[in-house]
Design a protein around this motif. Structure first.
Motif, PDB file in Angstrom:
ATOM      1  N   LYS A 152       0.690  -1.301  -0.311  1.00 40.90           N
ATOM      2  CA  LYS A 152       0.189   0.247   0.044  1.00 40.90           C
ATOM      3  C   LYS A 152       0.878   1.061  -0.033  1.00 40.90           C
ATOM      4  CE  LYS A 152      -0.299  -0.018   5.446  1.00 40.90           C
ATOM      5  NZ  LYS A 152      -1.705   0.311   5.933  1.00 40.90           N
ATOM      6  N   TYR A 153       0.587   2.797  -0.772  1.00 35.82           N
ATOM      7  CA  TYR A 153       1.298   3.487  -1.088  1.00 35.82           C
ATOM      8  C   TYR A 153       0.327   5.361  -0.520  1.00 35.82           C
ATOM      9  CZ  TYR A 153       4.146  -0.121  -3.476  1.00 35.82           C
ATOM     10  OH  TYR A 153       4.839  -1.342  -3.491  1.00 35.82           O
ATOM     11  N   LEU A 154       1.696   5.790  -0.064  1.00 36.58           N
ATOM     12  CA  LEU A 154       0.629   7.297   0.749  1.00 36.58           C
ATOM     13  C   LEU A 154       1.074   8.257  -1.084  1.00 36.58           C
ATOM     14  CD1 LEU A 154      -0.694   9.147   2.177  1.00 36.58           C
ATOM     15  CD2 LEU A 154       1.431   9.284   3.347  1.00 36.58           C
ATOM     16  N   ILE A 155      -0.013   8.425  -1.655  1.00 35.69           N
ATOM     17  CA  ILE A 155       0.363   9.480  -2.900  1.00 35.69           C
ATOM     18  C   ILE A 155       0.069  10.897  -1.739  1.00 35.69           C
ATOM     19  CG2 ILE A 155       0.199  10.182  -4.492  1.00 35.69           C
ATOM     20  CD1 ILE A 155      -0.444   6.677  -4.930  1.00 35.69           C
ATOM     21  N   PHE A 156       0.903  11.484  -2.573  1.00 43.04           N
ATOM     22  CA  PHE A 156       0.244  13.475  -1.693  1.00 43.04           C
ATOM     23  C   PHE A 156       0.070  13.978  -3.495  1.00 43.04           C
ATOM     24  CE2 PHE A 156       0.805  12.578   2.086  1.00 43.04           C
ATOM     25  CZ  PHE A 156       0.148  13.868   2.606  1.00 43.04           C
ATOM     26  N   LYS A 215       2.626  11.815   9.892  1.00 37.63           N
ATOM     27  CA  LYS A 215       2.632  11.010  10.863  1.00 37.63           C
ATOM     28  C   LYS A 215       2.675   9.643  10.651  1.00 37.63           C
ATOM     29  CE  LYS A 215       4.973  14.539  13.207  1.00 37.63           C
ATOM     30  NZ  LYS A 215       6.109  14.188  13.414  1.00 37.63           N
ATOM     31  N   LYS A 216       1.681   9.585  10.135  1.00 39.47           N
ATOM     32  CA  LYS A 216       1.351   7.743   9.356  1.00 39.47           C
ATOM     33  C   LYS A 216       1.892   7.558   7.719  1.00 39.47           C
ATOM     34  CE  LYS A 216      -2.998   8.020  11.626  1.00 39.47           C
ATOM     35  NZ  LYS A 216      -4.791   8.164  10.959  1.00 39.47           N
ATOM     36  N   ALA A 217       2.795   8.081   7.229  1.00 36.81           N
ATOM     37  CA  ALA A 217       3.583   8.007   6.254  1.00 36.81           C
ATOM     38  C   ALA A 217       4.477   6.655   6.289  1.00 36.81           C
ATOM     39  CB  ALA A 217       4.609   8.741   5.952  1.00 36.81           C
ATOM     40  N   SER A 218       5.120   6.382   7.934  1.00 34.17           N
ATOM     41  CA  SER A 218       6.287   5.768   8.040  1.00 34.17           C
ATOM     42  C   SER A 218       4.907   3.850   7.807  1.00 34.17           C
ATOM     43  CB  SER A 218       6.668   5.623   9.112  1.00 34.17           C
ATOM     44  OG  SER A 218       5.764   5.726  10.105  1.00 34.17           O
ATOM     45  N   THR A 219       3.743   4.172   8.553  1.00 35.33           N
ATOM     46  CA  THR A 219       3.010   2.295   8.163  1.00 35.33           C
ATOM     47  C   THR A 219       2.419   1.797   6.723  1.00 35.33           C
ATOM     48  OG1 THR A 219       1.117   3.860   7.998  1.00 35.33           O
ATOM     49  CG2 THR A 219       1.898   3.641  10.222  1.00 35.33           C
ATOM     50  N   TYR A 220       2.405   3.202   6.029  1.00 32.19           N
ATOM     51  CA  TYR A 220       2.689   3.183   4.378  1.00 32.19           C
ATOM     52  C   TYR A 220       4.403   1.807   3.582  1.00 32.19           C
ATOM     53  CZ  TYR A 220      -1.595   5.593   3.980  1.00 32.19           C
ATOM     54  OH  TYR A 220      -2.679   5.794   4.073  1.00 32.19           O
ATOM     55  N   VAL A 246       7.685  18.262   1.198  1.00 33.09           N
ATOM     56  CA  VAL A 246       8.727  16.559   0.658  1.00 33.09           C
ATOM     57  C   VAL A 246       9.194  16.744   1.918  1.00 33.09           C
ATOM     58  CG1 VAL A 246      10.662  16.521  -0.789  1.00 33.09           C
ATOM     59  CG2 VAL A 246       8.479  17.598  -1.479  1.00 33.09           C
ATOM     60  N   ASN A 247      10.204  17.484   2.996  1.00 32.74           N
ATOM     61  CA  ASN A 247      11.021  17.195   3.899  1.00 32.74           C
ATOM     62  C   ASN A 247      10.096  16.669   5.479  1.00 32.74           C
ATOM     63  OD1 ASN A 247      13.278  18.398   3.308  1.00 32.74           O
ATOM     64  ND2 ASN A 247      13.207  18.657   5.608  1.00 32.74           N
ATOM     65  N   LEU A 248       9.388  16.548   4.883  1.00 29.19           N
ATOM     66  CA  LEU A 248       8.454  15.985   6.457  1.00 29.19           C
ATOM     67  C   LEU A 248       8.416  14.441   5.897  1.00 29.19           C
ATOM     68  CD1 LEU A 248       6.099  18.925   6.891  1.00 29.19           C
ATOM     69  CD2 LEU A 248       7.320  18.039   8.678  1.00 29.19           C
ATOM     70  N   LEU A 249       7.851  14.684   4.864  1.00 28.82           N
ATOM     71  CA  LEU A 249       7.435  13.100   4.137  1.00 28.82           C
ATOM     72  C   LEU A 249       8.581  12.444   4.180  1.00 28.82           C
ATOM     73  CD1 LEU A 249       4.305  13.705   1.513  1.00 28.82           C
ATOM     74  CD2 LEU A 249       4.865  12.815   3.670  1.00 28.82           C
ATOM     75  N   ILE A 250       9.600  13.193   3.617  1.00 25.69           N
ATOM     76  CA  ILE A 250      10.574  11.996   3.296  1.00 25.69           C
ATOM     77  C   ILE A 250      11.802  11.571   4.846  1.00 25.69           C
ATOM     78  CG2 ILE A 250      10.864  12.686   0.871  1.00 25.69           C
ATOM     79  CD1 ILE A 250      13.652  14.417   2.103  1.00 25.69           C
ATOM     80  N   HIS A 251      11.466  12.320   5.862  1.00 27.18           N
ATOM     81  CA  HIS A 251      11.471  11.829   6.742  1.00 27.18           C
ATOM     82  C   HIS A 251      11.301  10.474   7.605  1.00 27.18           C
ATOM     83  CE1 HIS A 251      15.194  14.754   8.562  1.00 27.18           C
ATOM     84  NE2 HIS A 251      14.467  15.386   7.422  1.00 27.18           N
ATOM     85  N   GLU A 252       9.901  10.802   7.119  1.00 28.22           N
ATOM     86  CA  GLU A 252       9.157   9.507   7.770  1.00 28.22           C
ATOM     87  C   GLU A 252       9.114   8.281   7.344  1.00 28.22           C
ATOM     88  OE1 GLU A 252       6.938  10.322  10.662  1.00 28.22           O
ATOM     89  OE2 GLU A 252       7.249  11.787  11.401  1.00 28.22           O
ATOM     90  N   ASN A 253       9.187   8.538   5.569  1.00 26.84           N
ATOM     91  CA  ASN A 253       9.322   7.231   4.941  1.00 26.84           C
ATOM     92  C   ASN A 253      10.729   7.100   3.921  1.00 26.84           C
ATOM     93  OD1 ASN A 253       8.983   5.010   3.158  1.00 26.84           O
ATOM     94  ND2 ASN A 253       6.799   4.677   4.126  1.00 26.84           N
ATOM     95  N   LYS A 254      11.725   6.083   4.159  1.00 25.27           N
ATOM     96  CA  LYS A 254      12.690   6.268   3.438  1.00 25.27           C
ATOM     97  C   LYS A 254      12.582   5.918   1.614  1.00 25.27           C
ATOM     98  CE  LYS A 254      14.885   7.845   7.404  1.00 25.27           C
ATOM     99  NZ  LYS A 254      14.746   9.310   7.163  1.00 25.27           N
ATOM    100  N   ASN A 255      11.331   4.649   2.176  1.00 23.74           N
ATOM    101  CA  ASN A 255      10.833   4.332   0.182  1.00 23.74           C
ATOM    102  C   ASN A 255       9.973   5.573   0.144  1.00 23.74           C
ATOM    103  OD1 ASN A 255      11.000   2.672  -1.332  1.00 23.74           O
ATOM    104  ND2 ASN A 255       9.350   1.751  -1.056  1.00 23.74           N
ATOM    105  N   VAL A 287      15.745  11.920  -0.216  1.00 26.17           N
ATOM    106  CA  VAL A 287      15.241  11.577  -1.192  1.00 26.17           C
ATOM    107  C   VAL A 287      15.139  10.115  -2.300  1.00 26.17           C
ATOM    108  CG1 VAL A 287      14.432  12.176  -3.678  1.00 26.17           C
ATOM    109  CG2 VAL A 287      14.485  14.308  -1.839  1.00 26.17           C
ATOM    110  N   ASN A 288      14.423   9.263  -2.113  1.00 27.57           N
ATOM    111  CA  ASN A 288      15.228   8.136  -2.582  1.00 27.57           C
ATOM    112  C   ASN A 288      15.104   7.680  -3.962  1.00 27.57           C
ATOM    113  OD1 ASN A 288      15.285   4.665  -3.158  1.00 27.57           O
ATOM    114  ND2 ASN A 288      13.293   4.540  -3.084  1.00 27.57           N
ATOM    115  N   ALA A 289      14.296   8.098  -4.868  1.00 28.78           N
ATOM    116  CA  ALA A 289      14.164   8.854  -5.679  1.00 28.78           C
ATOM    117  C   ALA A 289      13.732   9.629  -6.450  1.00 28.78           C
ATOM    118  CB  ALA A 289      13.253   7.324  -7.003  1.00 28.78           C
ATOM    119  N   TYR A 290      13.713  10.519  -7.526  1.00 32.07           N
ATOM    120  CA  TYR A 290      13.217  11.321  -9.050  1.00 32.07           C
ATOM    121  C   TYR A 290      13.190  11.324  -9.546  1.00 32.07           C
ATOM    122  CZ  TYR A 290      13.082  16.900  -9.696  1.00 32.07           C
ATOM    123  OH  TYR A 290      12.571  17.359  -9.587  1.00 32.07           O
ATOM    124  N   ILE A 291      12.132  11.995 -10.643  1.00 30.62           N
ATOM    125  CA  ILE A 291      11.608  11.720 -11.987  1.00 30.62           C
ATOM    126  C   ILE A 291      11.008  13.244 -12.212  1.00 30.62           C
ATOM    127  CG2 ILE A 291       9.669  10.911 -13.234  1.00 30.62           C
ATOM    128  CD1 ILE A 291       9.725   7.758 -11.551  1.00 30.62           C
TER     129      ILE A 291
END
Length: 528
Positions: free
Chosen positions: A381-385, A435-440, A460-469, A490-494
């Motif tokens: 499952k994925y979280l998308i903004f 804060k729940k991004a790490s659960t995805y 972006v900065n808040l989310l990449i701290h919560e989930n490394k993938n 930032v793990n991947a950038y397109i």
């Protein structure tokens, strides 16, 4: 339909000089302008401008309801100009700058630059021109020939083909030749080069402080090559180049003379909008137009304000009559304008059989993977903004509010939660979800023009701290990555360079089927 003298000019029984000599001074002055107007249908304002001798009009977003309405409007303008065929122009660069949206709209130029296939760019130019020609429009303020060498440029960016002159030149030439083959006059812009600015000339005067040799070699180069390839018209930039002159390029005799004499350009020189602060600050619009005319510019865009338009036209007419503007200056401009008018009227259409869907498949090859890798799997499952309500610039008349991906992901059986975030709002309104991004199993953040929408960089900065993938996807400016504080996370950038349903499909091909992305990342040179 037209005056006898124009018919004779078309037939070749009257020379250009003879034709111009038969015009009154009022008629000549009227040739110098490209005016905007109010309304979506023919009206008294347009008629008043035509009665003043104006034979150049510009379609802006405020004049557009849909393509059928535009076609009717253009037909009415042409019908009422019964002596010579008028120019009807539009800003239809593509992507973020396209006034008419229910016809073929080319992508942001940088996406074409990423593909870097000049045959494809030619086809895109042709399709753009054909769509405009079908509506009766005969002039497009494109292509952008600026080299976007400054990633923090607030006004050019993805409107440019690339950040180095050769790619800009080859694709720019291909695009303008495509327009011409469809019977539309291309206007390359913004001479001598607006790509290395960090200021928007709509609001203030950009100053470029770089060595003359570097500017000529980099920024002027695409214009030089376009001139060598017979581009028929160029637009000036409202920029200040201290090494060259102490006034903006549009009113600089030194810079316009360089274009004429050094580069050998004998086509029509058109000003950018004369109401822009960069050129009108500290002086009246009429004085700025006079200075520009004396510097060697032929035609002048004034995008709104009927009172100002009439004042400028009357002032220039009076200055000619008073001898403050030599009539020879007017005659030379009108000869060039008339020559361009003949090209617009008499150009033969080159009929190409092109499939828009196939063209967009080729364009979508420009999507670039700049860093890392990322894939979507059905058992995760994925979280998308995804952004909405973006800050819209003066040149940008569309908002990237359609995300397209929901239906595509559902069709593929991907489990996800989509959050549409407001680019103009603090990311802390979404803190519970963040804060729940790490659960995805992974997080995807779509961004748009972070230089203008600073909150998204914080998100972006808040989310990449919560989930490394995590995967960051810039759907317009490829420079969004530069505004992320903790880039190393930032793990991947397109970067897609633009956004529509075709690009969304191609993006999902990579994310789900691992189909390689073929585009070039413009950030690679700077190290990412």
């Amino acid at each position: 339909m037209f005056s006898e003298s124009f018919k004779m000019l078309l037939l070749g029984t009257l020379t250009l000089s003879q034709f111009v000599s038969m015009m009154s001074i009022e008629q000549k002055v009227g040739q110098l302008f490209l005016f905007g107007f109010q309304g979506i249908s023919y009206n008294d304002q347009i008629q008043l401008l035509i009665d003043k001798g104006v034979r150049g009009f510009v379609i802006f977003g405020r004049n557009v309801k849909d393509k059928d309405q535009v076609k009717e409007l253009v037909e009415q303008i042409k019908t009422h100009c019964d002596d010579i065929p008028p120019f009807v122009a539009v800003d239809q660069e593509g992507g973020m700058v396209a006034r008419i949206r229910d016809i073929f709209v080319p992508p942001n130029a940088m996406l074409l630059g990423s593909v870097n296939d000049t045959e494809l760019t030619y086809k895109v130019g042709y399709l753009t021109g054909k769509a405009l020609r079908d509506l009766g429009i005969n002039m497009d303020f494109a292509p952008v020939l600026d080299v976007n060498s400054n990633p923090f440029n607030p006004i050019i960016g993805v409107r440019s083909f690339w950040n180095e002159p050769t790619r800009v030149a080859t694709n720019g030439v291909a695009f303008f030749k495509g327009l011409l083959s469809a019977g539309v006059i291309p206007v390359g812009k913004h001479f001598p080069g607006h790509g290395d600015t960090d200021t928007d000339s709509h609001t203030s005067l950009p100053v470029i402080n770089k060595p003359e040799s570097n500017f000529i070699e980099t920024d002027v180069s695409p214009f030089k090559i376009a001139v060598e390839n017979k581009i028929p018209a160029l637009m000036t930039a409202h920029i200040l180049l201290p090494f060259w002159d102490n006034v903006p390029a549009t009113i600089s005799k030194k810079i316009i003379s360089y274009l004429r004499e050094k580069l050998g350009f004998d086509g029509v020189i058109i000003s950018d909008d004369m109401l822009m602060k960069a050129v009108s600050e500290g002086k009246s619009v009429k004085e700025a137009v006079k200075q520009s005319l004396l510097a060697g510019v032929d035609m002048f865009i004034i995008w709104k304000d009927l009172e100002t338009q009439l004042e400028v036209a009357d002032y220039i007419l009076q200055e000619v009559k008073n001898g403050n503007i030599p009539e020879e200056v007017i005659d030379n401009a009108v000869k060039r304008i008339t020559k361009l008018r003949l090209l617009a009227y008499a150009s033969e259409l080159n009929e190409l059989d092109l499939q828009v869907e196939k063209i967009w498949e080729e364009i979508s090859d420009g999507i670039a993977l700049c860093k890392g890798n990322f894939s979507l799997e059905k058992d995760k499952k994925y979280l998308i903004f995804f952004p909405y309500n973006p800050g819209v610039s003066i040149v940008q008349e569309r908002a990237y509010t359609r995300e397209y991906i929901t239906s595509l992901l559902k069709k593929e059986g991907i489990t996800f939660k989509l959050v549409k975030y407001n680019l103009r709002s603090t990311p802390y309104r979404y803190i519970k979800t963040i804060k729940k991004a790490s659960t995805y199993d992974g997080v995807i953040i779509f961004t748009m023009d972070t230089y203008r929408n600073k909150y998204s960089a914080e998100l972006v900065n808040l989310l990449i701290h919560e989930n490394k993938n995590n995967l960051l996807i810039a759907i317009q400016s490829p420079y969004d990555y530069l505004f992320v504080k903790d880039k190393e996370l930032v793990n991947a950038y397109i970067t897609t360079y633009d956004w529509n349903e075709y690009l969304a499909i191609r993006l999902l091909d990579y994310l789900i089927d691992n189909t390689p992305l073929k585009g070039e990342c413009i950030l690679t040179k700077g190290g990412i």
